[in-house]
Design a protein around this motif. Structure first.
Motif, PDB file in Angstrom:
ATOM      1  N   ARG A 260       0.843  -1.213   0.000  1.00  0.00           N
ATOM      2  CA  ARG A 260       0.000   0.000   0.000  1.00  0.00           C
ATOM      3  C   ARG A 260       0.872   1.254   0.000  1.00  0.00           C
ATOM      4  NH1 ARG A 260      -4.309  -1.616   4.800  1.00  0.00           N
ATOM      5  NH2 ARG A 260      -4.026  -3.859   4.539  1.00  0.00           N
ATOM      6  N   ILE A 261       1.900   1.235   0.841  1.00  0.00           N
ATOM      7  CA  ILE A 261       2.800   2.392   0.906  1.00  0.00           C
ATOM      8  C   ILE A 261       3.525   2.584  -0.419  1.00  0.00           C
ATOM      9  CG2 ILE A 261       4.895   3.291   1.994  1.00  0.00           C
ATOM     10  CD1 ILE A 261       3.882   1.924   4.611  1.00  0.00           C
ATOM     11  N   ASP A 262       4.005   1.498  -1.016  1.00  0.00           N
ATOM     12  CA  ASP A 262       4.677   1.586  -2.316  1.00  0.00           C
ATOM     13  C   ASP A 262       3.745   2.173  -3.376  1.00  0.00           C
ATOM     14  OD1 ASP A 262       6.961   0.512  -1.237  1.00  0.00           O
ATOM     15  OD2 ASP A 262       6.662  -1.504  -2.057  1.00  0.00           O
ATOM     16  N   THR A 263       2.470   1.811  -3.315  1.00  0.00           N
ATOM     17  CA  THR A 263       1.485   2.325  -4.280  1.00  0.00           C
ATOM     18  C   THR A 263       1.276   3.818  -4.087  1.00  0.00           C
ATOM     19  OG1 THR A 263       0.393   0.168  -4.335  1.00  0.00           O
ATOM     20  CG2 THR A 263      -0.865   2.046  -5.161  1.00  0.00           C
ATOM     21  N   MET A 264       1.224   4.260  -2.832  1.00  0.00           N
ATOM     22  CA  MET A 264       1.104   5.694  -2.545  1.00  0.00           C
ATOM     23  C   MET A 264       2.327   6.455  -3.056  1.00  0.00           C
ATOM     24  SD  MET A 264      -1.568   6.884  -0.489  1.00  0.00           S
ATOM     25  CE  MET A 264      -0.894   7.930   0.810  1.00  0.00           C
ATOM     26  N   ILE A 265       3.500   5.890  -2.825  1.00  0.00           N
ATOM     27  CA  ILE A 265       4.732   6.539  -3.277  1.00  0.00           C
ATOM     28  C   ILE A 265       4.760   6.626  -4.806  1.00  0.00           C
ATOM     29  CG2 ILE A 265       7.250   6.251  -3.425  1.00  0.00           C
ATOM     30  CD1 ILE A 265       7.122   5.096  -0.560  1.00  0.00           C
ATOM     31  N   LYS A 266       4.319   5.554  -5.458  1.00  0.00           N
ATOM     32  CA  LYS A 266       4.258   5.558  -6.919  1.00  0.00           C
ATOM     33  C   LYS A 266       3.294   6.629  -7.423  1.00  0.00           C
ATOM     34  CE  LYS A 266       3.347   2.595 -10.940  1.00  0.00           C
ATOM     35  NZ  LYS A 266       2.976   1.229 -11.405  1.00  0.00           N
ATOM     36  N   ALA A 267       2.129   6.737  -6.771  1.00  0.00           N
ATOM     37  CA  ALA A 267       1.156   7.754  -7.158  1.00  0.00           C
ATOM     38  C   ALA A 267       1.772   9.151  -7.049  1.00  0.00           C
ATOM     39  CB  ALA A 267      -0.088   7.654  -6.276  1.00  0.00           C
ATOM     40  N   HIS A 268       2.435   9.399  -5.939  1.00  0.00           N
ATOM     41  CA  HIS A 268       3.065  10.712  -5.736  1.00  0.00           C
ATOM     42  C   HIS A 268       4.126  10.988  -6.794  1.00  0.00           C
ATOM     43  CE1 HIS A 268       4.714  14.196  -3.828  1.00  0.00           C
ATOM     44  NE2 HIS A 268       5.847  13.593  -3.487  1.00  0.00           N
ATOM     45  N   SER A 269       4.906   9.953  -7.133  1.00  0.00           N
ATOM     46  CA  SER A 269       5.968  10.136  -8.135  1.00  0.00           C
ATOM     47  C   SER A 269       5.400  10.454  -9.517  1.00  0.00           C
ATOM     48  CB  SER A 269       6.841   8.879  -8.207  1.00  0.00           C
ATOM     49  OG  SER A 269       6.141   7.801  -8.825  1.00  0.00           O
ATOM     50  N   LEU A 270       4.149  10.043  -9.741  1.00  0.00           N
ATOM     51  CA  LEU A 270       3.495  10.307 -11.022  1.00  0.00           C
ATOM     52  C   LEU A 270       2.739  11.644 -11.020  1.00  0.00           C
ATOM     53  CD1 LEU A 270       2.066   6.731 -11.757  1.00  0.00           C
ATOM     54  CD2 LEU A 270       3.965   7.869 -12.933  1.00  0.00           C
ATOM     55  N   GLY A 271       2.815  12.348  -9.898  1.00  0.00           N
ATOM     56  CA  GLY A 271       2.139  13.639  -9.818  1.00  0.00           C
ATOM     57  C   GLY A 271       0.681  13.556  -9.407  1.00  0.00           C
ATOM     58  N   ILE A 272       0.260  12.389  -8.935  1.00  0.00           N
ATOM     59  CA  ILE A 272      -1.116  12.218  -8.471  1.00  0.00           C
ATOM     60  C   ILE A 272      -1.220  12.738  -7.042  1.00  0.00           C
ATOM     61  CG2 ILE A 272      -2.915  10.518  -7.945  1.00  0.00           C
ATOM     62  CD1 ILE A 272      -1.605   8.725 -10.136  1.00  0.00           C
ATOM     63  N   LYS A 273      -2.246  13.520  -6.766  1.00  0.00           N
ATOM     64  CA  LYS A 273      -2.437  14.070  -5.425  1.00  0.00           C
ATOM     65  C   LYS A 273      -2.812  12.951  -4.454  1.00  0.00           C
ATOM     66  CE  LYS A 273      -3.954  18.599  -7.086  1.00  0.00           C
ATOM     67  NZ  LYS A 273      -5.061  19.578  -7.137  1.00  0.00           N
ATOM     68  N   THR A 274      -2.306  13.044  -3.224  1.00  0.00           N
ATOM     69  CA  THR A 274      -2.552  11.999  -2.244  1.00  0.00           C
ATOM     70  C   THR A 274      -3.146  12.586  -0.954  1.00  0.00           C
ATOM     71  OG1 THR A 274      -0.389  12.102  -1.160  1.00  0.00           O
ATOM     72  CG2 THR A 274      -0.570  10.702  -3.114  1.00  0.00           C
ATOM     73  N   PHE A 275      -3.753  11.707  -0.176  1.00  0.00           N
ATOM     74  CA  PHE A 275      -4.159  12.048   1.184  1.00  0.00           C
ATOM     75  C   PHE A 275      -3.851  10.842   2.060  1.00  0.00           C
ATOM     76  CE2 PHE A 275      -7.822   9.916  -0.602  1.00  0.00           C
ATOM     77  CZ  PHE A 275      -8.420   9.212   0.452  1.00  0.00           C
ATOM     78  N   GLY A 276      -3.705  11.071   3.341  1.00  0.00           N
ATOM     79  CA  GLY A 276      -3.378   9.989   4.261  1.00  0.00           C
ATOM     80  C   GLY A 276      -4.617   9.498   4.993  1.00  0.00           C
ATOM     81  N   MET A 277      -4.683   8.190   5.217  1.00  0.00           N
ATOM     82  CA  MET A 277      -5.775   7.583   5.982  1.00  0.00           C
ATOM     83  C   MET A 277      -5.162   6.517   6.882  1.00  0.00           C
ATOM     84  SD  MET A 277      -9.024   7.755   6.549  1.00  0.00           S
ATOM     85  CE  MET A 277      -9.833   8.571   5.182  1.00  0.00           C
ATOM     86  N   ILE A 278      -4.831   6.899   8.117  1.00  0.00           N
ATOM     87  CA  ILE A 278      -4.277   5.951   9.082  1.00  0.00           C
ATOM     88  C   ILE A 278      -5.442   5.512   9.963  1.00  0.00           C
ATOM     89  CG2 ILE A 278      -2.485   5.573  10.817  1.00  0.00           C
ATOM     90  CD1 ILE A 278      -0.965   7.961   9.660  1.00  0.00           C
ATOM     91  N   CYS A 279      -6.185   4.576   9.475  1.00  0.00           N
ATOM     92  CA  CYS A 279      -7.469   4.218  10.089  1.00  0.00           C
ATOM     93  C   CYS A 279      -7.769   2.732   9.908  1.00  0.00           C
ATOM     94  CB  CYS A 279      -8.608   4.985   9.434  1.00  0.00           C
ATOM     95  SG  CYS A 279      -8.584   6.750   9.700  1.00  0.00           S
TER      96      CYS A 279
END
Length: 312
Positions: A179-198
């Protein structure tokens, strides 16, 4: 996972006052009734306990869920396409809020992508994607095309160091590291992210070191905001987690779940969680991004509540 039932509902896009209170979305889209990720703490069966489907098949929503079954609605995208055009740039649709549109049974119908296509092409609203499945990266091509309208988050429920433990109670979701790797990949592609620690689970994520690990990994992706919340005490989820952990040799963690089954101790757990998460966010210079969701009005709590959203 055992049975996968296909069930056609009447809803596609629903207005969500609850998620508006959370500053997450104005509307919600879900791909079925019960998600195949099988998270033991899931409160969705509690929301479905009076649903006519379960009366018709002769089992309760809790029994159906505990058997490892799921209910997907492959026709969701069709209804979404009919209903979404009224939403404008001021609206935010969240995919998903109670069932994951990238869970295993949803993937078989390519449901997440089909829903996204309908929303993005037939409306001008913004989209917030929330999932526990790294398979969402298969749709980064379309997400990149509409990147200014989309935010993506993958639920983080344990630090990577405890991902083998969380896998016991989230059996069909992606590993935390994926999941973390997918978030990092999204960010590297310029996709906006938000965090959900839930949710922040007792014995797994509610100590300072574990939460700091989780928050640090989310901050790597430069999220716009970060939401976190305690475990919901509604339904049998706490007991279910406790039993799974105990039977797999994690008796000390199971005991911490057991402790929060009473209302008084659950309130104490929430208090400690608010103060701990706020302190960690201050340490990591991210308290301005943190939003702690608590189903209470604040009465009786002795906490630093600058980041809390009181939901009652």
């Amino acid at each position: 996972m055992n049975e996968i039932k296909e069930f056609q509902r009447s809803v596609g896009v629903t207005k969500s006052d609850e998620f508006k209170k959370k500053y997450l979305a104005t509307h919600a889209i879900n791909g079925g009734l019960i998600c195949g990720h099988g998270c033991a703490y899931c409160s969705t069966p509690s929301l479905l306990r009076t649903h006519a489907l379960f009366r018709n098949i002769g089992v309760s929503s809790f029994q159906y869920f505990e058997q490892g079954n799921s209910i997907v609605d492959p026709w969701t995208a069709i209804r979404v396409g009919r209903q979404i055009s009224n939403l404008g740039p001021e609206d935010m649709v969240m995919i998903s809020t109670i069932t994951d549109c990238w869970s295993p049974e949803a993937q078989k119908h390519n449901l997440g992508r089909k829903i996204l296509e309908q929303v993005l092409v037939k409306s001008k609203c913004k989209v917030r994607i929330l999932t526990k499945n790294a398979a969402v990266q298969n749709d980064f091509d379309i997400i990149k095309q509409f990147g200014d309208r989309i935010r993506i988050g993958l639920s983080i429920t344990s630090p990577v160091s405890k991902e083998n433990i969380i896998k016991l109670i989230e059996p069909n979701a992606s590993m935390i590291s994926e999941r973390i790797d997918t978030m990092i990949k999204a960010h590297s592609l310029g996709i906006k992210t938000f965090g959900m620690i839930c949710p922040v689970l007792p014995g797994i994520g509610n100590d300072t070191a574990s939460f700091e690990q989780m928050l640090s990994s989310v901050l790597e992706c430069d999220p716009e905001s970060i939401w976190t919340e305690p475990l919901n005490p509604r339904g049998p989820g706490i007991t279910r987690c406790m039993q799974i952990l105990e039977s797999n040799g994690h008796k000390s963690i199971a005991a911490q779940f057991d402790m929060i089954r009473t209302s008084t101790l659950h309130m104490f757990y929430v208090e400690e969680l608010i103060n701990m998460t706020t302190a960690v966010a201050k340490k990591l210079n991210s308290v301005d991004k943190l939003k702690i969701l608590v189903y209470a009005n604040g009465d009786g709590y002795k906490v630093d509540d600058q980041a809390v959203i009181w939901l009652k």
